[in-house]
Design a protein around this motif. Structure first.
Motif, short mmCIF file in Angstrom:
data_model
loop_
_atom_site.label_atom_id
_atom_site.label_comp_id
_atom_site.label_asym_id
_atom_site.label_seq_id
_atom_site.Cartn_x
_atom_site.Cartn_y
_atom_site.Cartn_z
N HIS A 53 0.93 -1.16 0.00
CA HIS A 53 -0.12 0.23 0.00
C HIS A 53 0.81 1.19 -0.04
O HIS A 53 0.62 2.19 -0.66
N TYR A 54 2.11 1.27 0.78
CA TYR A 54 2.87 2.36 0.94
C TYR A 54 4.22 2.08 0.02
O TYR A 54 5.19 2.69 0.45
N LEU A 57 6.57 4.82 -0.49
CA LEU A 57 7.33 5.68 0.56
C LEU A 57 8.42 4.51 1.19
O LEU A 57 8.88 4.85 2.12
N PHE A 63 9.58 5.43 6.96
CA PHE A 63 8.73 4.47 6.79
C PHE A 63 8.26 3.52 8.04
O PHE A 63 7.26 3.15 8.16
N HIS A 120 -7.06 7.47 4.74
CA HIS A 120 -6.27 7.34 3.40
C HIS A 120 -7.43 7.51 2.36
O HIS A 120 -8.49 6.99 2.63
#
Ligand code: ADP
Length: 144
Positions: A53-54, A57, A63, A120
């Motif tokens: 999902h990230y 990043l 992170f 989000h």
């Protein structure tokens, strides 16, 4: 008049939203803005889902902090659809940094900083579809 585009988006109510007991208020705002919830699920995010999902990043120094925050409690995933949902939901949410988000936006009203920013919301139609698949099974989505 140009017809509005029906779009789908994934919204996550993050741990700070649950902790602040703002889930009802946030959902109320989306419903009052005419969005339809067609999936809802409370879940703990696995390392794998979070990394996906990230992914954009993953190499940032903050992170691990995001990971710890997003796994500090369950989150609530919402599948929503409505006219121009991607842009309209992101406008209602406000910018990433809650400290510069305008009052009246969700992050401006309930967020604390760049990380603890309440929700989000998918940033494109394509990402919306990929994220709905990431967080929901097909049979968990109503009307798909
Ligand atoms: P958005 O959620 O607004 O689309 P991003 O995709 O850039 O923003 O970031 C994803 C999430 O990572 C943010 O919502 C926030 O929780 C966290 N984040 C982003 N930038 C920072 C930062 N500089 N410091 C701490 N956390 C951050």
């Amino acid at each position: 008049m140009i017809p509005a585009l029906m779009e789908e988006t994934l919204v996550l109510l993050k741990p700070d939203c649950l902790e602040g007991r703002n889930c009802g208020e946030v959902l109320k705002r989306f419903e009052e803005a005419d969005f339809i919830v067609f999936g809802v699920k409370m879940m703990r995010l696995s390392d794998e889902v979070l990394r996906e999902h990230y992914a954009h990043l993953a190499d940032k120094p903050f992170f691990p902090e995001i990971q710890e925050f997003m796994q500090s409690s369950s989150v609530i995933a919402l599948a929503m659809r409505g006219d121009n949902a991607i842009t309209r939901v992101r406008d209602m949410v406000g910018p990433t940094d809650s400290t510069i988000a305008e009052k009246g936006t969700i992050r401006g009203d309930f967020g604390q900083d760049k990380m603890r920013n309440v929700v989000h919301a998918s940033d494109s139609v394509e990402n919306g579809q990929a994220e709905l698949k990431r967080f929901f099974l097909e049979n968990e989505l109503h009307g798909k």
